[in-house]
Motif scaffolding. Structure first.
Motif, PDB file in Angstrom:
ATOM      1  N   CYS A  44       0.836  -1.200   0.000  1.00  0.00           N
ATOM      2  CA  CYS A  44       0.000   0.000   0.000  1.00  0.00           C
ATOM      3  C   CYS A  44       0.869   1.248   0.000  1.00  0.00           C
ATOM      4  O   CYS A  44       0.639   2.175  -0.785  1.00  0.00           O
ATOM      5  N   PHE A  45       1.875   1.280   0.854  1.00  0.00           N
ATOM      6  CA  PHE A  45       2.746   2.442   0.959  1.00  0.00           C
ATOM      7  C   PHE A  45       3.446   2.720  -0.366  1.00  0.00           C
ATOM      8  O   PHE A  45       3.561   3.871  -0.792  1.00  0.00           O
ATOM      9  N   GLN A  46       3.898   1.664  -1.037  1.00  0.00           N
ATOM     10  CA  GLN A  46       4.566   1.842  -2.328  1.00  0.00           C
ATOM     11  C   GLN A  46       3.616   2.433  -3.364  1.00  0.00           C
ATOM     12  O   GLN A  46       3.983   3.363  -4.088  1.00  0.00           O
ATOM     13  N   TYR A  47       2.404   1.901  -3.450  1.00  0.00           N
ATOM     14  CA  TYR A  47       1.423   2.448  -4.388  1.00  0.00           C
ATOM     15  C   TYR A  47       1.082   3.893  -4.053  1.00  0.00           C
ATOM     16  O   TYR A  47       1.008   4.744  -4.943  1.00  0.00           O
ATOM     17  N   VAL A  48       0.871   4.163  -2.779  1.00  0.00           N
ATOM     18  CA  VAL A  48       0.504   5.521  -2.356  1.00  0.00           C
ATOM     19  C   VAL A  48       1.587   6.516  -2.752  1.00  0.00           C
ATOM     20  O   VAL A  48       1.296   7.566  -3.336  1.00  0.00           O
ATOM     21  N   GLU A  49       2.828   6.210  -2.459  1.00  0.00           N
ATOM     22  CA  GLU A  49       3.917   7.143  -2.758  1.00  0.00           C
ATOM     23  C   GLU A  49       4.078   7.349  -4.263  1.00  0.00           C
ATOM     24  O   GLU A  49       4.291   8.478  -4.713  1.00  0.00           O
ATOM     25  N   ARG A  50       3.971   6.278  -5.031  1.00  0.00           N
ATOM     26  CA  ARG A  50       4.118   6.407  -6.484  1.00  0.00           C
ATOM     27  C   ARG A  50       2.974   7.227  -7.079  1.00  0.00           C
ATOM     28  O   ARG A  50       3.199   8.147  -7.867  1.00  0.00           O
ATOM     29  N   ILE A  51       1.735   6.906  -6.696  1.00  0.00           N
ATOM     30  CA  ILE A  51       0.581   7.610  -7.245  1.00  0.00           C
ATOM     31  C   ILE A  51       0.563   9.061  -6.788  1.00  0.00           C
ATOM     32  O   ILE A  51       0.264   9.971  -7.569  1.00  0.00           O
ATOM     33  N   LYS A  52       0.925   9.288  -5.543  1.00  0.00           N
ATOM     34  CA  LYS A  52       0.976  10.671  -5.039  1.00  0.00           C
ATOM     35  C   LYS A  52       1.996  11.487  -5.834  1.00  0.00           C
ATOM     36  O   LYS A  52       1.719  12.626  -6.221  1.00  0.00           O
ATOM     37  N   SER A  53       3.143  10.916  -6.115  1.00  0.00           N
ATOM     38  CA  SER A  53       4.156  11.608  -6.919  1.00  0.00           C
ATOM     39  C   SER A  53       3.626  11.923  -8.315  1.00  0.00           C
ATOM     40  O   SER A  53       3.841  13.025  -8.840  1.00  0.00           O
ATOM     41  N   GLU A  54       2.939  10.978  -8.915  1.00  0.00           N
ATOM     42  CA  GLU A  54       2.387  11.191 -10.251  1.00  0.00           C
ATOM     43  C   GLU A  54       1.304  12.269 -10.238  1.00  0.00           C
ATOM     44  O   GLU A  54       1.206  13.074 -11.171  1.00  0.00           O
TER      45      GLU A  54
END
Length: 128
Positions: A19-29
């Motif tokens: 979840c943390f990995q997806y959140v950080e990637r999507i937030k950056s995008e």
């Protein structure tokens, strides 16, 4: 019984990492999308036309990323963010960049909220 609790804790930690990995990637995008939207008002003519196409394509790619995360994690906030991003693309095509950026901000809030529990679990497990 103790072993079962440990396995559940381990499973929760693994899900939190994902979840943390997806959140950080999507937030950056989403932050990149916001910055691009801020530049749209300065463009004219062919530049604007090309930028709209590229930004719409970027939003499609972002939607795909959110859909994958939502399918993996099944969190309501990812669905809410997805709906906002669909609205962003519509606003880009209608030349309403301020509203598009507002919707990006809402999507960032939903995604960030999804990561709060994951971050807490990771901290509890000394993984963050």
């Amino acid at each position: 019984m103790v072993k079962m609790v440990k396995e559940e804790s381990s499973f929760e930690a693994r899900k939190a990492v994902i979840c943390f990995q997806y959140v950080e990637r999507i937030k950056s995008e989403l932050i990149i999308a916001s910055r691009l939207l801020m530049e749209m008002g300065d463009l004219r003519g062919d530049e604007l036309s090309g930028a709209k196409k590229l930004l719409a394509s970027f939003m499609d790619a972002l939607l795909s990323e959110i859909n994958i995360a939502n399918n993996v994690l099944g969190l309501k906030n990812f669905e809410e963010a997805r709906m906002r991003v669909v609205g962003v693309k519509e606003k880009i095509l209608a030349d309403d960049y301020a509203e598009a950026n507002r919707r990006v901000s809402e999507a960032i809030s939903f995604i960030t909220t999804s990561g709060q529990h994951a971050a807490q679990v990771l901290k509890q497990n000394n993984l963050l």
